[in-house]
Structures are given as structure tokens and as C-alpha cells.
Design an enzyme around this catalytic site. Structure first.
Site, PDB file in Angstrom:
ATOM      1  N   ARG A  68      33.906  35.495  26.747  1.00 39.05           N
ATOM      2  CA  ARG A  68      34.997  36.009  26.718  1.00 39.05           C
ATOM      3  C   ARG A  68      35.096  36.695  25.952  1.00 39.05           C
ATOM      4  O   ARG A  68      35.303  37.909  25.854  1.00 39.05           O
ATOM      5  CB  ARG A  68      36.116  34.865  27.173  1.00 39.05           C
ATOM      6  CG  ARG A  68      37.888  35.580  27.461  1.00 39.05           C
ATOM      7  CD  ARG A  68      38.918  34.445  28.381  1.00 39.05           C
ATOM      8  NE  ARG A  68      39.888  35.251  28.483  1.00 39.05           N
ATOM      9  CZ  ARG A  68      41.215  34.975  27.569  1.00 39.05           C
ATOM     10  NH1 ARG A  68      41.006  33.970  26.402  1.00 39.05           N
ATOM     11  NH2 ARG A  68      42.064  35.200  27.939  1.00 39.05           N
ATOM     12  N   HIS A  72      36.216  40.449  26.059  1.00 41.49           N
ATOM     13  CA  HIS A  72      37.515  41.467  25.626  1.00 41.49           C
ATOM     14  C   HIS A  72      37.012  42.666  24.832  1.00 41.49           C
ATOM     15  O   HIS A  72      37.565  42.906  23.863  1.00 41.49           O
ATOM     16  CB  HIS A  72      38.292  40.444  25.249  1.00 41.49           C
ATOM     17  CG  HIS A  72      38.974  39.849  26.092  1.00 41.49           C
ATOM     18  ND1 HIS A  72      40.373  39.356  25.598  1.00 41.49           N
ATOM     19  CD2 HIS A  72      38.548  39.462  27.903  1.00 41.49           C
ATOM     20  CE1 HIS A  72      40.731  38.968  27.095  1.00 41.49           C
ATOM     21  NE2 HIS A  72      39.333  38.615  28.001  1.00 41.49           N
ATOM     22  N   ASP A  73      35.774  42.178  23.898  1.00 39.90           N
ATOM     23  CA  ASP A  73      35.170  43.751  23.290  1.00 39.90           C
ATOM     24  C   ASP A  73      34.706  44.728  23.947  1.00 39.90           C
ATOM     25  O   ASP A  73      35.005  46.241  23.656  1.00 39.90           O
ATOM     26  CB  ASP A  73      34.237  42.294  22.616  1.00 39.90           C
ATOM     27  CG  ASP A  73      33.617  43.747  21.182  1.00 39.90           C
ATOM     28  OD1 ASP A  73      34.405  44.598  20.882  1.00 39.90           O
ATOM     29  OD2 ASP A  73      32.217  44.300  21.024  1.00 39.90           O
ATOM     30  N   VAL A  76      37.200  47.425  25.817  1.00 42.09           N
ATOM     31  CA  VAL A  76      38.042  48.010  25.068  1.00 42.09           C
ATOM     32  C   VAL A  76      37.202  48.911  24.141  1.00 42.09           C
ATOM     33  O   VAL A  76      36.938  48.854  22.668  1.00 42.09           O
ATOM     34  CB  VAL A  76      39.225  46.733  23.836  1.00 42.09           C
ATOM     35  CG1 VAL A  76      39.706  47.799  23.324  1.00 42.09           C
ATOM     36  CG2 VAL A  76      40.185  45.692  24.877  1.00 42.09           C
ATOM     37  N   ASN A 100      44.895  38.583  24.550  1.00 44.78           N
ATOM     38  CA  ASN A 100      43.553  38.175  23.510  1.00 44.78           C
ATOM     39  C   ASN A 100      45.088  36.592  22.305  1.00 44.78           C
ATOM     40  O   ASN A 100      44.141  35.321  21.988  1.00 44.78           O
ATOM     41  CB  ASN A 100      43.449  38.930  22.464  1.00 44.78           C
ATOM     42  CG  ASN A 100      42.528  39.866  23.122  1.00 44.78           C
ATOM     43  OD1 ASN A 100      42.124  39.236  24.005  1.00 44.78           O
ATOM     44  ND2 ASN A 100      42.044  40.427  22.696  1.00 44.78           N
ATOM     45  N   HIS A 199      34.263  32.404  35.973  1.00 39.95           N
ATOM     46  CA  HIS A 199      35.177  31.231  35.645  1.00 39.95           C
ATOM     47  C   HIS A 199      34.564  30.352  36.651  1.00 39.95           C
ATOM     48  O   HIS A 199      35.146  29.178  36.895  1.00 39.95           O
ATOM     49  CB  HIS A 199      36.603  32.992  36.346  1.00 39.95           C
ATOM     50  CG  HIS A 199      37.449  33.458  35.619  1.00 39.95           C
ATOM     51  ND1 HIS A 199      38.762  33.713  35.889  1.00 39.95           N
ATOM     52  CD2 HIS A 199      36.725  33.627  34.367  1.00 39.95           C
ATOM     53  CE1 HIS A 199      38.800  34.787  34.827  1.00 39.95           C
ATOM     54  NE2 HIS A 199      38.134  34.873  33.873  1.00 39.95           N
TER      55      HIS A 199
HETATM   56  C1  HEM Z   1      38.644  39.800  36.634  1.00 40.86           C
HETATM   57  C2  HEM Z   1      39.517  40.163  35.836  1.00 40.86           C
HETATM   58  C3  HEM Z   1      39.407  38.802  35.201  1.00 40.86           C
HETATM   59  C4  HEM Z   1      40.982  38.125  34.757  1.00 40.86           C
HETATM   60  C5  HEM Z   1      42.612  38.487  35.413  1.00 40.86           C
HETATM   61  C6  HEM Z   1      41.121  36.965  33.619  1.00 40.86           C
HETATM   62  C7  HEM Z   1      41.637  36.041  32.833  1.00 40.86           C
HETATM   63  C8  HEM Z   1      41.673  35.433  32.511  1.00 40.86           C
HETATM   64  C9  HEM Z   1      42.513  34.127  31.698  1.00 40.86           C
HETATM   65  C10 HEM Z   1      43.657  34.443  32.289  1.00 40.86           C
HETATM   66  C11 HEM Z   1      42.002  32.690  31.505  1.00 40.86           C
HETATM   67  C12 HEM Z   1      43.042  31.874  30.803  1.00 40.86           C
HETATM   68  C13 HEM Z   1      43.251  32.439  29.363  1.00 40.86           C
HETATM   69  C14 HEM Z   1      43.744  31.651  28.395  1.00 40.86           C
HETATM   70  O1  HEM Z   1      44.717  30.860  29.121  1.00 40.86           O
HETATM   71  O2  HEM Z   1      43.827  31.334  27.735  1.00 40.86           O
HETATM   72  C15 HEM Z   1      40.715  33.510  31.700  1.00 40.86           C
HETATM   73  C16 HEM Z   1      39.472  32.303  30.681  1.00 40.86           C
HETATM   74  C17 HEM Z   1      38.238  32.862  30.990  1.00 40.86           C
HETATM   75  N1  HEM Z   1      37.916  33.855  29.993  1.00 40.86           N
HETATM   76 FE1  HEM Z   1      38.224  35.802  32.373  1.00 40.86          FE
HETATM   77  N2  HEM Z   1      39.996  37.315  33.242  1.00 40.86           N
HETATM   78  C18 HEM Z   1      39.240  38.002  34.107  1.00 40.86           C
HETATM   79  C19 HEM Z   1      37.732  38.368  33.747  1.00 40.86           C
HETATM   80  C20 HEM Z   1      36.599  37.449  33.044  1.00 40.86           C
HETATM   81  C21 HEM Z   1      35.477  37.969  33.204  1.00 40.86           C
HETATM   82  C22 HEM Z   1      34.483  39.725  33.636  1.00 40.86           C
HETATM   83  C23 HEM Z   1      35.018  37.465  32.343  1.00 40.86           C
HETATM   84  C24 HEM Z   1      33.321  37.707  31.504  1.00 40.86           C
HETATM   85  C25 HEM Z   1      32.694  38.015  31.873  1.00 40.86           C
HETATM   86  C26 HEM Z   1      35.523  36.111  31.935  1.00 40.86           C
HETATM   87  C27 HEM Z   1      35.509  35.093  31.168  1.00 40.86           C
HETATM   88  C28 HEM Z   1      36.255  34.317  30.996  1.00 40.86           C
HETATM   89  C29 HEM Z   1      36.067  33.006  30.461  1.00 40.86           C
HETATM   90  C30 HEM Z   1      34.453  32.498  30.312  1.00 40.86           C
HETATM   91  C31 HEM Z   1      37.470  32.007  29.661  1.00 40.86           C
HETATM   92  C32 HEM Z   1      37.448  30.794  29.652  1.00 40.86           C
HETATM   93  C33 HEM Z   1      37.310  30.855  28.400  1.00 40.86           C
HETATM   94  C34 HEM Z   1      37.906  29.390  27.200  1.00 40.86           C
HETATM   95  O3  HEM Z   1      37.781  28.980  27.843  1.00 40.86           O
HETATM   96  O4  HEM Z   1      37.805  29.728  26.333  1.00 40.86           O
HETATM   97  N3  HEM Z   1      36.483  36.526  32.957  1.00 40.86           N
HETATM   98  N4  HEM Z   1      40.095  35.040  32.052  1.00 40.86           N
END
Ligand code: HEM
Ligand SMILES: *[C@@H]1O[C@H](CO)[C@@H](O)[C@H](O)[C@H]1NC(C)=O
Ligand SMILES: *[C@@H]1O[C@H](CO)[C@@H](O)[C@H](O)[C@H]1NC(C)=O
Ligand SMILES: *[C@@H]1O[C@H](CO)[C@@H](O)[C@H](O)[C@H]1NC(C)=O
Length: 324
Positions: A68, A72-73, A76, A100, A199
């Protein structure tokens, strides 16, 4: 520029010289190469892999967190490690952006890798490349397909809180807004679906999916019930639940099978399978996991190539948290 190509050139030669000029400029300033550190830091990749493997074996979720960070890098102003810069009295970075703050993790792992690489080959390996390689190694550590990472990114001296707030998609977005957010970065709807497959690992805080549990109809009832005790109508904002209820530490296609049974955790997840234009792609990844693996790997390479700083642009930070 005019004087550079005028003189003896015929119109045809001028055209060729111009093309050659732009080709050479392109190679000098924009091209990444998988062998970039081959002579300058031959053990860079093995050093990063060992550190990622060790961090992920201590805590599987760290693989998700590192993946992630790279996303996020890159979303932006390109993959330039801007996300790693700490706020100071006279510098505002991206760490307090909505997506973030109180959410990104893994900075310590990146610091450990950076200090090992600074001992091994000082001022050679960029923080932006560390993030890119660590994301790939995390995917592999959790069972995903490996791919070759183009290298040679350099690190920014700036960051943008406002771009972080506007470019990183929020979990409240509907399908058309998700498609637009990814299209703004050059991705197709199919690539949006593939990249969302991230996810299949990691966790989310109650605050990011509470509304879905209590207000949405397209959620599996028993799935919703099972989440409500740790994510009540008020309180528990930081309580965690797995993004993939089936296999949260395994990089597989279960994220997509969950969507088909209405077990997407985030509103944005379920939007990909909610009667809209991407339903067919979700179904395709359910029935063909190998296609997901390769589409995902290719989309990750593409994401890693978003507007890198190369050549003499930017710098190689010695500490990923601050500009040299
Ligand atoms: C499609 C739009 C996306 C949205 C709206 C989104 C949103 C989110 C949100 C809300 C979380 C939970 C954050 C938290 O509760 O602190 C999350 C976690 C995560 N996202 Fe996304 N995300 C998206 C796309 C992506 C993409 C493209 C990637 C990687 C290429 C990604 C990788 C991850 C990962 C691996 C986690 C888990 C992180 C952890 O457990 O520390 N996400 N995302
Ligand atoms: C910000 O403050 C640091 C000292 O904390 C100083 O070294 C640096 O030059 C300052 N940067 C700017 C842009 O004013
Ligand atoms: C999606 O969200 C955008 C922005 O909030 C809104 O303008 C649009 O009407 C929504 N589209 C659908 C189909 O709900
Ligand atoms: C909801 O999930 C439960 C438990 O996994 C399952 O038995 C049920 O068939 C699902 N319902 C729907 C409508 O998919």
C-alpha cells in the site's frame, strides 16, 4: 533548439535528427532498467528481499502495508518516495492526508532497508526504488506472482498534501468515480479491477467500512452480522477487519470470489461487482486465477512507472524520511 538542428540538414535529415534527439533525451532522462544497480550495488535486490521476508514472517500483514505504501507513493505525483517524507516545522508532507493518517504503516521496515543499503552502497539506491521492490517482494512473500522491476527512480525533494488528498481514491467512491480516479493516472477499468485485487491481503479500520455494514443492501447478511461486534455503530473506529475475509494473508483471487458473494469489505470493493460495467471482469478473475496473477503483475509494473524522477532529477536520499 532551432540552432541545434539548422545548418546543413535537409528537411528530411532535420526530421531524423529531431527524432534521434528526442529518443536520446528519452533514454537519458526517463528510462528505467531492471539492471540499474547491477554494478553500482549488486546486492541491493537481495538485501531488500531478505528484509521484506523477515518482516513478513514476523507479521504477515506487513506485506500488505508495504504494498500500500508503494500505491500511495505512485498515485501522488509519481513514484518518487514523497510519501516517506516526515512533516517538520517548515515542511508539510503527505503523511497527514486523509488516506494516510493513522493508516499507513511499514515506515520502520523501509528505514531498516535504507540503513542497510547505505552501509552497503552509500547514496546509490533510491527510496522510491526500495518501495517498488519491497512491494513486489511482499506480493511474492504472500504467494503472488513475481515480476521484474524496472529500476532507476530517484527521490523527490518535495511532497504534496493536496495532491495526496485529491489523487488517492476514497472507499466512499462509486464505480464511476473509481474508474475516473484510475483513468486520471492512465489506467483502464480492467486495471482498476486487477489492482484492487491487492485487497486480497491486509486489514481495514472500522471507520472505513462502518457505513457499509449498517446502511448498504448489497452486503451478505451473515458477513455483515459477523463484523458488527468489532465495528459497532459508534466507537471502535480503529478496530481492524481483514479486507479478504477468506484468506487475508494469502495473495490469491479470493478477493474476487468474495465480491461475487457480496462480501466486499469496503463500499469501493463491492462497487466493482454491483451490477455495473466491471462485473464481468470480476467474474473473469474468479474463474481464471492465473489471468488475475499476470494482469496484476503487469498493472503493478505500470503503476511503478508512473512519472519517475530519473537522470539528474531529484536526489538519492540518505534517510528516506527527509530531504538531504
Ligand atoms: C480502488 C481504490 C482503492 C481504495 C478506495 C482503497 C482503500 C483502502 C482502504 C480504505 C484501506 C484500509 C485503510 C485503513 O483502514 O487504514 C485500504 C487498505 C489497503 N489497500 Fe487499498 N484502496 C484502493 C486501491 C488499492 C490499490 C490499487 C492497492 C495496491 C496496489 C491497495 C492496497 C491496499 C492494501 C495492501 C491494504 C491493506 C494495508 C494494511 O493492511 O496495512 N489498495 N485500501
Ligand atoms: C527548514 O528547517 C531546517 C532546520 O530545521 C533547515 O535546515 C532548512 O534549511 C529549512 N528549510 C527551509 C526550506 O527553510
Ligand atoms: C458517483 O459519484 C459522483 C461523485 O460523487 C456523482 O456525481 C455521481 O452521480 C455518482 N454516480 C452514480 C452512478 O451514482
Ligand atoms: C452469505 O454468506 C453465507 C456464509 O458464508 C453463505 O452461506 C450464504 O450463502 C451467503 N449468502 C448469499 C446471498 O450469498
Amino acid at each position: 533548439m532551432g540552432s541545434y538542428i539548422t545548418g546543413s540538414c535537409t528537411p528530411t535529415n532535420t526530421k531524423i535528427s529531431l527524432s534521434l534527439f528526442f529518443l536520446l533525451v528519452g533514454v537519458a532522462s526517463a528510462q528505467l532498467s531492471s539492471t540499474f544497480y547491477g554494478t553500482s550495488c549488486p546486492n541491493a535486490l537481495s538485501t531488500i528481499k531478505s528484509a521484506v521476508d523477515s518482516a513478513v514472517s514476523k507479521e504477515a500483514r506487513m506485506g500488505a502495508s508495504l504494498l500500500r505504501l508503494h500505491f500511495h507513493d505512485c498515485f501522488v505525483n509519481g513514484c518518487d518516495a514523497s510519501v516517506l517524507l516526515d512533516d517538520t516545522a517548515n515542511f508539510t508532507g503527505e503523511k497527514t492526508a486523509g488516506a494516510n493518517a493513522n493508516s499507513l504503516r511499514g515506515f520502520d521496515v523501509i528505514d531498516t532497508i535504507k540503513s542497510q543499503l547505505e552501509s552497503l552502497c552509500p547514496k546509490v539506491v533510491s527510496c522510491a526504488d526500495i518501495l517498488t521492490v519491497a512491494a513486489r517482494d511482499s506480493i511474492v512473500a504472500l504467494g503472488g506472482l513475481t515480476y521484474t522491476v524496472p529500476l532507476g527512480r530517484r527521490d523527490s525533494t518535495t511532497a504534496s498534501l493536496s495532491a495526496a488528498n485529491s489523487n488517492i481514491p476514497a472507499p466512499t467512491l462509486n464505480l464511476s468515480a473509481l474508474i475516473t480516479a484510475f483513468s486520471n493516472k492512465g489506467f483502464t477499468a480492467k486495471e482498476l479491477v486487477a489492482l484492487s485485487g491487492s485487497h486480497t491481503i491486509g486489514q481495514a479500520r472500522c471507520t472505513t467500512f462502518r457505513t457499509r455494514l449498517y446502511n448498504e443492501a448489497n452486503i451478505n447478511a451473515s458477513f455483515a452480522t459477523s463484523l458488527k461486534s468489532s465495528c459497532p455503530t459508534s466507537g471502535g473506529a480503529n478496530n481492524l477487519s481483514p479486507l479478504d475475509v477468506t484468506s487475508p494473508t494469502s495473495f490469491d483471487n479470493a478477493y474476487f470470489t468474495n465480491l461475487v458473494s457480496q462480501k466486499g469489505l469496503l463500499h469501493s470493493d463491492q462497487q466493482l461487482f454491483s451490477g455495473g460495467s466491471t462485473d464481468s471482469q470480476v467474474n473473469a478473475y474468479v474463474s481464471n486465477p492465473a489471468t488475475f496473477r499476470t494482469d496484476f503483475a503487469n498493472a503493478m509494473i505500470k503503476m511503478g512507472n508512473l512519472s519517475p524522477l530519473t537522470g539528474t532529477n531529484g536526489q538519492i536520499r540518505t534517510n528516506c524520511r527527509k530531504v538531504n
